[in-house]
Design a protein around this motif. Structure first.
Motif, mmCIF file in Angstrom:
data_model
loop_
_atom_site.group_PDB
_atom_site.id
_atom_site.type_symbol
_atom_site.label_atom_id
_atom_site.label_comp_id
_atom_site.label_asym_id
_atom_site.label_seq_id
_atom_site.Cartn_x
_atom_site.Cartn_y
_atom_site.Cartn_z
ATOM 1 N N UNK A 30 0.850 -1.186 0.000
ATOM 2 C CA UNK A 30 0.000 0.000 0.000
ATOM 3 C C UNK A 30 0.887 1.239 0.000
ATOM 4 N N UNK A 31 0.438 2.255 -0.745
ATOM 5 C CA UNK A 31 1.222 3.497 -0.826
ATOM 6 C C UNK A 31 1.190 4.286 0.474
ATOM 7 N N UNK A 32 0.185 4.056 1.313
ATOM 8 C CA UNK A 32 0.072 4.760 2.579
ATOM 9 C C UNK A 32 1.023 4.174 3.615
ATOM 10 N N UNK A 33 1.338 4.958 4.641
ATOM 11 C CA UNK A 33 2.304 4.531 5.649
ATOM 12 C C UNK A 33 1.669 3.735 6.781
ATOM 13 N N UNK A 34 0.329 3.640 6.816
ATOM 14 C CA UNK A 34 -0.348 2.838 7.829
ATOM 15 C C UNK A 34 -1.600 2.226 7.220
ATOM 16 N N UNK A 35 -2.099 1.181 7.851
ATOM 17 C CA UNK A 35 -3.249 0.476 7.287
ATOM 18 C C UNK A 35 -4.529 1.281 7.492
ATOM 19 N N UNK A 36 -5.460 1.087 6.553
ATOM 20 C CA UNK A 36 -6.814 1.647 6.652
ATOM 21 C C UNK A 36 -6.814 3.139 6.960
#
Length: 419
Positions: A30-36
Protein backbone atom coordinates in the motif's frame (compact mmCIF):
# COMPACT_ATOMS: atom_id res chain seq x y z
CA UNK A 1 1.18 -20.24 -2.02
CA UNK A 2 2.76 -16.78 -2.11
CA UNK A 3 0.03 -14.13 -2.49
CA UNK A 4 0.45 -10.39 -3.06
CA UNK A 5 -2.47 -8.29 -1.81
CA UNK A 6 -2.65 -4.79 -3.30
CA UNK A 7 -4.30 -2.42 -0.85
CA UNK A 8 -4.23 -2.20 2.96
CA UNK A 9 -7.69 -0.78 3.58
CA UNK A 10 -10.14 -2.73 5.70
CA UNK A 11 -10.96 -5.03 2.74
CA UNK A 12 -7.28 -5.72 2.00
CA UNK A 13 -6.44 -6.36 5.66
CA UNK A 14 -9.41 -8.72 6.04
CA UNK A 15 -8.31 -10.53 2.87
CA UNK A 16 -4.76 -10.90 4.18
CA UNK A 17 -6.01 -12.24 7.52
CA UNK A 18 -8.28 -14.86 5.95
CA UNK A 19 -5.64 -16.00 3.47
CA UNK A 20 -2.96 -16.23 6.17
CA UNK A 21 -5.30 -18.35 8.28
CA UNK A 22 -5.39 -20.77 5.36
CA UNK A 23 -1.60 -21.10 5.51
CA UNK A 24 -0.67 -18.87 2.58
CA UNK A 25 2.40 -16.62 2.53
CA UNK A 26 0.83 -13.16 2.27
CA UNK A 27 2.45 -9.83 1.39
CA UNK A 28 0.37 -6.61 1.48
CA UNK A 29 1.37 -3.51 -0.49
CA UNK A 30 0.00 0.00 0.00
CA UNK A 31 1.22 3.50 -0.83
CA UNK A 32 0.07 4.76 2.58
CA UNK A 33 2.30 4.53 5.65
CA UNK A 34 -0.35 2.84 7.83
CA UNK A 35 -3.25 0.48 7.29
CA UNK A 36 -6.81 1.65 6.65
CA UNK A 37 -5.77 5.31 6.68
CA UNK A 38 -7.53 6.41 3.50
CA UNK A 39 -11.21 5.77 2.70
CA UNK A 40 -11.49 3.21 5.51
CA UNK A 41 -10.89 6.11 7.90
CA UNK A 42 -13.46 8.30 6.14
CA UNK A 43 -16.65 6.30 6.59
CA UNK A 44 -19.58 6.79 8.94
CA UNK A 45 -18.82 3.47 10.64
CA UNK A 46 -22.21 1.81 10.10
CA UNK A 47 -22.29 -1.99 9.95
CA UNK A 48 -25.61 -2.02 8.20
CA UNK A 49 -26.99 -4.99 6.27
CA UNK A 50 -30.36 -3.35 6.91
CA UNK A 51 -29.40 -0.56 4.51
CA UNK A 52 -28.30 -2.80 1.63
CA UNK A 53 -30.52 -1.19 -0.99
CA UNK A 54 -28.89 -0.80 -4.40
CA UNK A 55 -28.26 2.80 -5.43
CA UNK A 56 -29.29 1.89 -8.99
CA UNK A 57 -33.06 1.97 -8.53
CA UNK A 58 -36.09 3.23 -10.47
CA UNK A 59 -35.92 6.55 -8.58
CA UNK A 60 -32.19 7.13 -9.27
CA UNK A 61 -32.44 8.58 -12.82
CA UNK A 62 -34.67 11.43 -11.61
CA UNK A 63 -32.22 12.23 -8.80
CA UNK A 64 -29.32 12.28 -11.27
CA UNK A 65 -31.28 14.55 -13.62
CA UNK A 66 -31.98 16.97 -10.76
CA UNK A 67 -28.29 16.96 -9.87
CA UNK A 68 -27.22 17.69 -13.45
CA UNK A 69 -29.63 20.65 -13.48
CA UNK A 70 -28.06 22.06 -10.32
CA UNK A 71 -30.47 20.70 -7.74
CA UNK A 72 -29.32 19.85 -4.21
CA UNK A 73 -29.27 16.06 -3.98
CA UNK A 74 -27.36 13.56 -1.86
CA UNK A 75 -25.92 11.98 -5.01
CA UNK A 76 -24.28 14.64 -7.16
CA UNK A 77 -22.90 14.51 -10.69
CA UNK A 78 -20.82 17.45 -11.85
CA UNK A 79 -21.09 17.84 -15.65
CA UNK A 80 -17.68 17.19 -17.18
CA UNK A 81 -16.04 15.44 -20.12
CA UNK A 82 -15.20 12.04 -18.65
CA UNK A 83 -15.52 8.93 -20.81
CA UNK A 84 -15.05 6.63 -17.80
CA UNK A 85 -17.96 8.29 -16.00
CA UNK A 86 -20.08 8.14 -19.17
CA UNK A 87 -19.48 4.39 -19.57
CA UNK A 88 -20.10 3.81 -15.87
CA UNK A 89 -23.26 5.92 -15.99
CA UNK A 90 -24.70 3.97 -18.91
CA UNK A 91 -24.11 0.75 -16.97
CA UNK A 92 -25.70 2.30 -13.87
CA UNK A 93 -28.84 3.32 -15.75
CA UNK A 94 -29.23 -0.20 -17.14
CA UNK A 95 -29.47 -1.43 -13.55
CA UNK A 96 -32.26 0.96 -12.56
CA UNK A 97 -35.13 -1.37 -13.50
CA UNK A 98 -37.26 -2.82 -10.67
CA UNK A 99 -36.05 -6.38 -11.30
CA UNK A 100 -32.35 -5.47 -11.46
CA UNK A 101 -32.65 -3.22 -8.40
CA UNK A 102 -34.26 -6.06 -6.46
CA UNK A 103 -31.65 -8.67 -7.40
CA UNK A 104 -28.76 -6.29 -6.70
CA UNK A 105 -30.24 -5.37 -3.31
CA UNK A 106 -30.59 -9.03 -2.36
CA UNK A 107 -27.01 -9.75 -3.46
CA UNK A 108 -25.74 -6.92 -1.25
CA UNK A 109 -27.93 -8.10 1.63
CA UNK A 110 -26.66 -11.70 1.45
CA UNK A 111 -23.02 -10.63 1.52
CA UNK A 112 -23.57 -7.98 4.21
CA UNK A 113 -25.36 -10.40 6.58
CA UNK A 114 -22.71 -13.06 6.05
CA UNK A 115 -19.96 -10.52 6.63
CA UNK A 116 -21.46 -9.13 9.83
CA UNK A 117 -21.57 -12.62 11.32
CA UNK A 118 -17.93 -13.29 10.38
CA UNK A 119 -16.81 -9.90 11.69
CA UNK A 120 -18.30 -10.67 15.09
CA UNK A 121 -16.63 -14.09 15.13
CA UNK A 122 -13.24 -12.63 14.21
CA UNK A 123 -13.54 -9.83 16.78
CA UNK A 124 -14.39 -12.36 19.47
CA UNK A 125 -11.57 -14.72 18.46
CA UNK A 126 -8.93 -11.96 18.29
CA UNK A 127 -10.27 -9.86 21.17
CA UNK A 128 -10.68 -6.78 18.97
CA UNK A 129 -12.14 -3.58 20.42
CA UNK A 130 -13.26 -0.93 17.92
CA UNK A 131 -16.09 1.01 19.60
CA UNK A 132 -18.52 -1.65 18.40
CA UNK A 133 -22.20 -1.37 19.28
CA UNK A 134 -24.99 -3.92 19.00
CA UNK A 135 -28.14 -1.89 19.69
CA UNK A 136 -29.10 -1.48 16.07
CA UNK A 137 -29.26 1.52 13.75
CA UNK A 138 -32.03 4.11 13.34
CA UNK A 139 -33.10 5.31 9.90
CA UNK A 140 -34.90 8.64 10.40
CA UNK A 141 -37.57 9.98 8.05
CA UNK A 142 -38.64 13.60 7.95
CA UNK A 143 -42.27 13.10 6.83
CA UNK A 144 -44.96 10.45 7.07
CA UNK A 145 -45.07 9.78 3.32
CA UNK A 146 -41.37 8.89 3.19
CA UNK A 147 -41.73 6.75 6.32
CA UNK A 148 -44.59 4.82 4.74
CA UNK A 149 -42.52 4.28 1.59
CA UNK A 150 -39.61 3.02 3.71
CA UNK A 151 -41.92 0.59 5.47
CA UNK A 152 -42.97 -0.83 2.08
CA UNK A 153 -39.33 -1.13 0.99
CA UNK A 154 -38.39 -2.92 4.21
CA UNK A 155 -40.80 -5.72 3.33
CA UNK A 156 -38.32 -6.90 0.69
CA UNK A 157 -35.64 -7.34 3.36
CA UNK A 158 -38.20 -8.95 5.68
CA UNK A 159 -38.85 -11.62 3.04
CA UNK A 160 -35.23 -12.66 3.56
CA UNK A 161 -35.21 -12.62 7.33
CA UNK A 162 -34.32 -8.98 8.04
CA UNK A 163 -36.92 -7.80 10.57
CA UNK A 164 -37.13 -4.03 11.01
CA UNK A 165 -39.40 -2.11 13.37
CA UNK A 166 -41.32 0.97 12.23
CA UNK A 167 -41.24 3.55 15.04
CA UNK A 168 -43.25 6.64 15.73
CA UNK A 169 -41.39 9.80 16.68
CA UNK A 170 -41.93 9.10 20.38
CA UNK A 171 -40.76 5.52 20.05
CA UNK A 172 -37.63 6.64 18.23
CA UNK A 173 -36.83 8.97 21.14
CA UNK A 174 -37.23 6.03 23.55
CA UNK A 175 -34.62 4.11 21.57
CA UNK A 176 -32.32 7.14 21.26
CA UNK A 177 -33.00 9.75 23.99
CA UNK A 178 -30.55 12.18 22.38
CA UNK A 179 -33.21 12.80 19.71
CA UNK A 180 -35.59 14.35 22.24
CA UNK A 181 -34.40 17.87 21.53
CA UNK A 182 -35.02 17.42 17.81
CA UNK A 183 -38.21 15.38 17.83
CA UNK A 184 -40.03 17.93 15.68
CA UNK A 185 -37.50 17.40 12.87
CA UNK A 186 -38.66 13.92 11.93
CA UNK A 187 -41.84 11.88 11.64
CA UNK A 188 -40.54 8.47 12.68
CA UNK A 189 -37.88 5.87 12.02
CA UNK A 190 -37.05 2.37 10.91
CA UNK A 191 -35.08 0.54 13.60
CA UNK A 192 -32.97 -2.39 12.48
CA UNK A 193 -32.04 -4.01 15.78
CA UNK A 194 -29.32 -6.22 14.29
CA UNK A 195 -27.31 -3.49 12.54
CA UNK A 196 -24.43 -1.93 14.43
CA UNK A 197 -21.51 0.48 14.28
CA UNK A 198 -17.76 0.43 14.79
CA UNK A 199 -14.54 2.18 13.83
CA UNK A 200 -13.07 0.47 10.73
CA UNK A 201 -9.65 2.04 11.27
CA UNK A 202 -9.37 0.72 14.81
CA UNK A 203 -10.66 -2.70 13.70
CA UNK A 204 -8.10 -2.81 10.89
CA UNK A 205 -5.20 -1.92 13.19
CA UNK A 206 -6.14 -4.79 15.51
CA UNK A 207 -6.62 -7.20 12.62
CA UNK A 208 -3.30 -6.15 11.08
CA UNK A 209 -1.56 -7.09 14.34
CA UNK A 210 -3.27 -10.49 14.15
CA UNK A 211 -2.07 -10.76 10.53
CA UNK A 212 1.51 -10.17 11.57
CA UNK A 213 1.25 -12.92 14.19
CA UNK A 214 0.14 -15.18 11.34
CA UNK A 215 3.22 -14.23 9.30
CA UNK A 216 1.76 -11.55 6.99
CA UNK A 217 4.29 -8.99 5.77
CA UNK A 218 3.05 -5.41 5.26
CA UNK A 219 4.95 -3.28 2.75
CA UNK A 220 3.55 0.12 3.70
CA UNK A 221 4.68 3.18 1.84
CA UNK A 222 5.40 0.95 -1.17
CA UNK A 223 3.11 2.05 -3.99
CA UNK A 224 2.25 -0.43 -6.71
CA UNK A 225 2.76 1.37 -10.00
CA UNK A 226 1.17 -1.28 -12.19
CA UNK A 227 0.93 -4.95 -13.08
CA UNK A 228 2.91 -6.83 -15.69
CA UNK A 229 0.98 -9.53 -17.53
CA UNK A 230 1.02 -11.78 -20.55
CA UNK A 231 -2.08 -13.09 -22.32
CA UNK A 232 -2.92 -15.55 -19.54
CA UNK A 233 -1.64 -14.28 -16.19
CA UNK A 234 0.01 -11.57 -14.15
CA UNK A 235 3.78 -12.02 -14.13
CA UNK A 236 4.83 -9.33 -11.61
CA UNK A 237 3.99 -6.13 -9.75
CA UNK A 238 5.90 -2.93 -10.31
CA UNK A 239 6.68 -1.62 -6.82
CA UNK A 240 8.88 1.42 -7.23
CA UNK A 241 11.89 0.15 -9.16
CA UNK A 242 11.37 -3.41 -7.88
CA UNK A 243 9.67 -6.24 -9.73
CA UNK A 244 7.68 -8.35 -7.24
CA UNK A 245 6.53 -11.84 -8.18
CA UNK A 246 3.95 -14.07 -6.52
CA UNK A 247 1.82 -17.11 -7.28
CA UNK A 248 -1.41 -15.14 -7.06
CA UNK A 249 -2.36 -11.47 -6.88
CA UNK A 250 -5.36 -9.96 -5.06
CA UNK A 251 -6.54 -6.50 -6.08
CA UNK A 252 -8.14 -4.70 -3.11
CA UNK A 253 -7.13 -1.17 -3.99
CA UNK A 254 -10.57 0.43 -3.80
CA UNK A 255 -11.12 3.33 -6.16
CA UNK A 256 -7.55 2.99 -7.49
CA UNK A 257 -8.24 -0.52 -8.78
CA UNK A 258 -9.18 0.43 -12.37
CA UNK A 259 -6.15 2.72 -12.63
CA UNK A 260 -3.77 -0.10 -11.72
CA UNK A 261 -5.41 -2.48 -14.18
CA UNK A 262 -4.77 -0.21 -17.14
CA UNK A 263 -1.15 -1.37 -17.16
CA UNK A 264 -2.20 -4.91 -18.06
CA UNK A 265 -5.04 -4.05 -20.41
CA UNK A 266 -7.93 -4.96 -18.13
CA UNK A 267 -10.93 -2.61 -17.79
CA UNK A 268 -12.95 -2.71 -14.58
CA UNK A 269 -16.14 -0.60 -14.31
CA UNK A 270 -15.46 1.04 -10.97
CA UNK A 271 -15.85 4.79 -10.49
CA UNK A 272 -15.02 6.84 -7.37
CA UNK A 273 -17.88 8.43 -5.43
CA UNK A 274 -16.43 11.20 -3.29
CA UNK A 275 -17.80 11.36 0.23
CA UNK A 276 -17.35 13.95 2.98
CA UNK A 277 -16.74 13.11 6.64
CA UNK A 278 -16.65 15.13 9.86
CA UNK A 279 -15.42 13.76 13.19
CA UNK A 280 -16.09 16.03 16.17
CA UNK A 281 -15.61 15.80 19.91
CA UNK A 282 -18.68 15.46 22.12
CA UNK A 283 -19.18 18.29 24.62
CA UNK A 284 -22.62 17.24 25.97
CA UNK A 285 -22.76 13.42 26.27
CA UNK A 286 -26.48 13.34 27.05
CA UNK A 287 -27.25 15.20 23.82
CA UNK A 288 -25.08 13.00 21.57
CA UNK A 289 -26.42 9.74 20.11
CA UNK A 290 -25.26 6.41 21.50
CA UNK A 291 -26.32 4.32 18.51
CA UNK A 292 -25.79 4.86 14.81
CA UNK A 293 -28.24 6.30 12.35
CA UNK A 294 -29.01 7.94 9.03
CA UNK A 295 -31.08 11.01 8.31
CA UNK A 296 -32.73 9.67 5.16
CA UNK A 297 -33.51 13.11 3.74
CA UNK A 298 -29.93 14.34 3.76
CA UNK A 299 -28.29 10.88 3.91
CA UNK A 300 -26.10 12.13 6.75
CA UNK A 301 -24.99 9.02 8.66
CA UNK A 302 -23.38 8.92 12.11
CA UNK A 303 -21.66 6.64 14.59
CA UNK A 304 -20.30 7.31 18.05
CA UNK A 305 -16.69 6.35 18.73
CA UNK A 306 -16.19 6.92 22.45
CA UNK A 307 -16.12 10.68 23.04
CA UNK A 308 -16.35 11.50 19.33
CA UNK A 309 -19.13 11.48 16.76
CA UNK A 310 -18.35 10.53 13.15
CA UNK A 311 -20.69 11.87 10.45
CA UNK A 312 -20.59 11.30 6.72
CA UNK A 313 -22.67 12.29 3.69
CA UNK A 314 -22.85 12.88 -0.04
CA UNK A 315 -21.71 10.88 -3.04
CA UNK A 316 -20.13 13.23 -5.56
CA UNK A 317 -19.01 11.97 -8.96
CA UNK A 318 -16.05 14.23 -9.75
CA UNK A 319 -13.40 11.70 -10.69
CA UNK A 320 -10.36 11.49 -8.43
CA UNK A 321 -10.60 15.07 -7.17
CA UNK A 322 -10.05 15.08 -3.39
CA UNK A 323 -10.24 18.83 -2.84
CA UNK A 324 -12.54 20.24 -0.19
CA UNK A 325 -13.92 23.55 1.05
CA UNK A 326 -15.86 24.51 4.20
CA UNK A 327 -19.08 24.67 2.19
CA UNK A 328 -18.80 20.98 1.30
CA UNK A 329 -19.45 20.06 4.94
CA UNK A 330 -22.27 22.53 5.61
CA UNK A 331 -24.99 19.95 5.05
CA UNK A 332 -23.46 17.57 7.59
CA UNK A 333 -23.06 20.33 10.18
CA UNK A 334 -26.61 21.59 9.63
CA UNK A 335 -28.09 18.10 10.04
CA UNK A 336 -26.03 17.47 13.18
CA UNK A 337 -27.13 20.76 14.74
CA UNK A 338 -30.77 20.03 13.90
CA UNK A 339 -30.81 16.48 15.23
CA UNK A 340 -28.36 16.85 18.15
CA UNK A 341 -28.29 20.54 19.12
CA UNK A 342 -25.40 21.65 21.34
CA UNK A 343 -23.96 18.13 21.43
CA UNK A 344 -20.70 18.69 19.58
CA UNK A 345 -17.58 20.79 19.93
CA UNK A 346 -17.04 22.02 16.38
CA UNK A 347 -13.66 23.53 17.30
CA UNK A 348 -12.29 19.98 17.52
CA UNK A 349 -13.76 18.81 14.21
CA UNK A 350 -11.66 16.99 11.63
CA UNK A 351 -12.78 17.22 8.00
CA UNK A 352 -11.93 14.57 5.41
CA UNK A 353 -12.90 13.24 2.02
CA UNK A 354 -12.80 9.66 0.78
CA UNK A 355 -13.30 7.96 -2.58
CA UNK A 356 -15.77 5.08 -2.47
CA UNK A 357 -15.25 2.51 -5.26
CA UNK A 358 -18.67 2.13 -6.90
CA UNK A 359 -19.73 -0.56 -9.36
CA UNK A 360 -22.65 0.26 -11.69
CA UNK A 361 -24.94 -2.37 -10.14
CA UNK A 362 -23.83 -2.16 -6.49
CA UNK A 363 -22.32 -5.54 -5.48
CA UNK A 364 -18.51 -5.69 -5.36
CA UNK A 365 -16.24 -7.71 -7.65
CA UNK A 366 -14.93 -10.80 -5.84
CA UNK A 367 -13.08 -13.70 -7.46
CA UNK A 368 -11.01 -14.52 -10.50
CA UNK A 369 -11.02 -12.36 -13.62
CA UNK A 370 -9.85 -13.23 -17.11
CA UNK A 371 -6.21 -13.58 -15.98
CA UNK A 372 -5.85 -16.90 -14.20
CA UNK A 373 -3.84 -15.72 -11.16
CA UNK A 374 -5.45 -12.29 -10.68
CA UNK A 375 -8.25 -12.15 -8.10
CA UNK A 376 -10.48 -9.21 -7.25
CA UNK A 377 -11.90 -8.03 -3.95
CA UNK A 378 -12.87 -4.48 -4.74
CA UNK A 379 -15.74 -2.18 -5.67
CA UNK A 380 -17.63 -2.26 -2.36
CA UNK A 381 -18.84 1.33 -2.64
CA UNK A 382 -20.15 2.81 0.61
CA UNK A 383 -20.40 -0.60 2.37
CA UNK A 384 -16.81 -1.86 2.31
CA UNK A 385 -16.71 -1.80 6.10
CA UNK A 386 -19.88 -3.86 6.36
CA UNK A 387 -18.81 -6.35 3.68
CA UNK A 388 -15.08 -6.65 4.39
CA UNK A 389 -14.94 -9.92 6.34
CA UNK A 390 -17.50 -11.74 4.20
CA UNK A 391 -15.81 -10.63 0.98
CA UNK A 392 -12.48 -11.89 2.30
CA UNK A 393 -13.99 -15.30 3.02
CA UNK A 394 -15.57 -15.57 -0.45
CA UNK A 395 -12.27 -14.49 -2.01
CA UNK A 396 -10.23 -17.06 -0.06
CA UNK A 397 -12.70 -19.82 -0.86
CA UNK A 398 -12.55 -18.98 -4.56
CA UNK A 399 -8.76 -18.79 -4.59
CA UNK A 400 -8.49 -22.13 -2.79
CA UNK A 401 -11.02 -23.80 -5.06
CA UNK A 402 -13.64 -24.22 -2.33
CA UNK A 403 -17.37 -23.62 -2.59
CA UNK A 404 -18.26 -20.43 -0.65
CA UNK A 405 -21.02 -20.50 1.96
CA UNK A 406 -23.03 -17.98 -0.12
CA UNK A 407 -23.63 -17.94 -3.86
CA UNK A 408 -20.59 -16.15 -5.37
CA UNK A 409 -22.10 -15.54 -8.81
CA UNK A 410 -23.56 -12.04 -8.09
CA UNK A 411 -20.03 -10.83 -7.26
CA UNK A 412 -18.16 -12.44 -10.17
CA UNK A 413 -15.75 -10.07 -11.95
CA UNK A 414 -16.83 -11.66 -15.22
CA UNK A 415 -20.16 -9.81 -14.96
CA UNK A 416 -18.22 -6.59 -15.51
CA UNK A 417 -18.37 -7.30 -19.24
CA UNK A 418 -22.05 -6.40 -19.33
CA UNK A 419 -21.10 -2.86 -18.28
Amino acid sequence: MKIAVIGAGVVGVASAYTLAQRGHEVHVYDRRSSVASDTSSSTAGLIAPGHSYAWASPSAPLMLARSLMGGQTSIRVVPRIDLSLLRWGVGFLRECTPSRSRSNTLAKLALARYSQQLMEEIADHEGLQYWQTDRGVLYLYRDEKELAKAERNSRLLAEYGRVQDVLTRAQAVEVEPALAASSECFAGAIHDQVDGTGDPHRFSLGLASACERLGVTFHLGDAVGGLQADAESVTALNVGTTRVQADAYVLSAGASSPLLLRSCGVRLPIYPAKGYTVTAGIKSPDRAPTIGGIDERTLVAWSRFGNQLRMSATAEFVGYDRSQSPGDFAGIIDAANELFPDALDWDTAEYRTGLRPMTPDGPPFIGRGKLDNLFFNTGHGHVGWTMACGSAQVLADTLDGRCPDIDPSPYSPIRSRRH
